[in-house]
Scaffold this motif. Structure first.
Motif, PDB file in Angstrom:
ATOM      1  N   ALA A 149      -3.340  -8.492   7.244  1.00  8.84           N
ATOM      2  CA  ALA A 149      -4.195  -7.438   7.756  1.00  8.84           C
ATOM      3  C   ALA A 149      -3.122  -6.388   8.554  1.00  8.84           C
ATOM      4  O   ALA A 149      -2.026  -6.780   9.288  1.00  8.84           O
ATOM      5  N   LEU A 170      -6.912  -0.759   2.339  1.00  9.95           N
ATOM      6  CA  LEU A 170      -6.517  -1.781   3.479  1.00  9.95           C
ATOM      7  C   LEU A 170      -7.463  -3.158   3.028  1.00  9.95           C
ATOM      8  O   LEU A 170      -7.095  -4.069   3.247  1.00  9.95           O
ATOM      9  N   ALA A 171      -8.577  -2.824   2.357  1.00 12.23           N
ATOM     10  CA  ALA A 171      -9.472  -4.068   2.042  1.00 12.23           C
ATOM     11  C   ALA A 171      -8.658  -4.617   0.929  1.00 12.23           C
ATOM     12  O   ALA A 171      -8.837  -5.968   0.753  1.00 12.23           O
ATOM     13  N   LYS A 172      -8.126  -3.804  -0.134  1.00  9.13           N
ATOM     14  CA  LYS A 172      -7.413  -4.552  -1.184  1.00  9.13           C
ATOM     15  C   LYS A 172      -6.245  -5.388  -0.757  1.00  9.13           C
ATOM     16  O   LYS A 172      -5.869  -6.326  -1.276  1.00  9.13           O
ATOM     17  N   TRP A 223      -2.469   1.658  -5.341  1.00  4.44           N
ATOM     18  CA  TRP A 223      -3.984   1.812  -4.922  1.00  4.44           C
ATOM     19  C   TRP A 223      -4.242   2.953  -4.247  1.00  4.44           C
ATOM     20  O   TRP A 223      -5.369   3.343  -4.350  1.00  4.44           O
ATOM     21  N   ASN A 283      -4.104 -11.361   1.836  1.00  5.92           N
ATOM     22  CA  ASN A 283      -4.813 -12.038   3.219  1.00  5.92           C
ATOM     23  C   ASN A 283      -3.728 -11.414   4.202  1.00  5.92           C
ATOM     24  O   ASN A 283      -3.340 -12.341   5.273  1.00  5.92           O
ATOM     25  N   LYS A 299      -4.327   0.904  10.083  1.00  6.41           N
ATOM     26  CA  LYS A 299      -4.040   2.207   9.232  1.00  6.41           C
ATOM     27  C   LYS A 299      -2.811   3.028   9.481  1.00  6.41           C
ATOM     28  O   LYS A 299      -2.162   3.636   8.809  1.00  6.41           O
ATOM     29  N   ASN A 353      -9.235   3.159   3.821  1.00  6.27           N
ATOM     30  CA  ASN A 353      -9.972   1.799   4.058  1.00  6.27           C
ATOM     31  C   ASN A 353     -10.040   0.993   2.784  1.00  6.27           C
ATOM     32  O   ASN A 353     -10.143  -0.466   2.924  1.00  6.27           O
ATOM     33  N   ALA A 354     -10.403   1.658   1.851  1.00  6.24           N
ATOM     34  CA  ALA A 354     -10.368   0.936   0.358  1.00  6.24           C
ATOM     35  C   ALA A 354      -8.858   0.289  -0.131  1.00  6.24           C
ATOM     36  O   ALA A 354      -8.841  -1.053  -0.294  1.00  6.24           O
ATOM     37  N   LYS A 368      -6.141  -6.862   2.217  1.00  2.00           N
ATOM     38  CA  LYS A 368      -6.542  -7.979   2.659  1.00  2.00           C
ATOM     39  C   LYS A 368      -7.058  -9.041   1.881  1.00  2.00           C
ATOM     40  O   LYS A 368      -6.484  -9.999   1.660  1.00  2.00           O
ATOM     41  N   GLU A 369      -7.541  -8.380   0.593  1.00  2.00           N
ATOM     42  CA  GLU A 369      -8.050  -9.568  -0.383  1.00  2.00           C
ATOM     43  C   GLU A 369      -6.907 -10.028  -1.279  1.00  2.00           C
ATOM     44  O   GLU A 369      -6.957 -11.140  -1.494  1.00  2.00           O
TER      45      GLU A 369
END
Length: 334
Positions: free
Chosen positions: A119, A109-111, A97, A117, A122, A106-107, A113-114
């Protein structure tokens, strides 16, 4: 309360603990070795708590580990500590990624989490990427296309033959190219004290353009202009250079429009008569032109901060480097 002390250390063990205390790569190991030495010298548990800023339980754990395991007890054993949130498979996916969006964590980190799940901070993400042999560093500009593989291999082989002839003294192999210099600095990084930020003057200015013909022995012939370098300028420079050639010389240059056109083609036979031959590199292959290394040294290593005060100062620095190349400024091309 009965005080607890380490006893019975031999001179050899004391010497080894002292070395570990001074030189161990791990901070916790250095602390524990120091604690054992101080306990042996008579420091009580309360004093050790104050010295190392830890709890009584921690000091007792260090002393117990020494009594039970000696030197091995100084090191964390497998299985201790908080279990990692992410396994090796997930870390490899994170690496993929990060390569997709290398400038935007940030992108990533979002992946994370998605997908799972989970967290993570950084800081943790950066640590994971470092463990995957990735680092945050400058991007490098590269050419837009790829060379034709057949042309590339043919030209590369021919260039190797020319290099061997040069090594035998059969010819002078020169690398030709141009580069520009202005008051926009090329120095992106520097050592700075914490809390202090060095600033470089940067302003729009006219541009000095330099055409150079360099060989692997740090011999450079250069021409400086305050105007654009055109095909006519290239012809004039090679004409002037050819008058100084006392042996067969091959000039290596890329296929830029100012290098390969009708104006240049008309001069090929004339230069051959003066013992100068042109060798064009394959397209999209600037790494084969050694003078590119010289330009990088000039811009990123040799031109000092003070050069960017004004055009006059920059001109003096450029002249100093061009004249001092081979003596005060040297590149080992291997």
């Amino acid at each position: 309360m009965k005080q607890r002390f380490i006893q019975g250390l031999s001179p050899e063990t004391i010497h080894l603990l002292s070395r570990i205390h001074r030189h161990s790569y791990h901070h916790q190991v250095r602390q524990r070795a120091h604690c054992i030495l101080l306990s042996f010298e008579g420091f009580n548990v309360t004093e050790l708590m104050s010295i190392f800023a830890v709890t009584r339980k921690t000091v007792y754990t260090w002393l117990d580990d020494w009594d039970n395991h000696c030197l091995v007890g100084l090191y964390d054993q497998p299985g201790r500590g908080r279990k990692p949130k992410l396994n090796d498979v997930q870390k490899e996916q994170i690496r993929a990624w990060a390569k997709m969006t290398p400038h935007n964590l940030n992108a990533v980190l979002a992946k994370i989490k998605e997908a799972w799940n989970i967290a993570v901070s950084k800081t943790t993400l950066k640590r994971i990427l470092k463990s995957c042999s990735m680092s945050w560093r400058r991007l490098r500009r590269v050419v837009a296309g790829q060379p034709d593989p057949v042309e590339y291999e043919t030209k590369r082989h021919q260039l190797e033959v020319l290099k061997r002839q040069e090594e035998k003294g059969e010819l002078d192999l020169r690398y030709l190219d141009e580069s520009g210099f202005c008051l926009v600095p090329y120095v992106p990084y520097a050592w700075q004290e914490k809390g202090e930020t060095l600033g470089l003057p940067s302003q729009r200015s006219s541009r000095f353009n330099v055409l150079g013909l360099m060989n692997r022995h740090n011999d450079l012939t250069s021409y400086v202009f305050d105007k654009s370098i055109t095909s006519a300028v290239v012809v004039a420079c090679i004409d002037d250079f050819s008058r100084t050639c006392d042996q067969h010389t091959v000039v290596v240059m890329d296929q830029a429009s100012v290098h390969k056109n009708a104006e240049i083609e008309e001069k090929i036979e004339d230069w051959k008569a003066k013992n100068v031959e042109i060798f064009w590199l394959p397209t999209y292959s600037p790494h084969l032109n050694l003078i590119e290394i010289f330009w990088r040294f000039m811009k990123y290593e040799w031109i000092e901060f003070a050069a960017y005060k004004c055009l006059g100062s920059l001109s003096l620095y450029i002249d100093k480097i061009l004249k001092g190349f081979g003596k005060d400024y040297v590149i080992d091309f291997g």
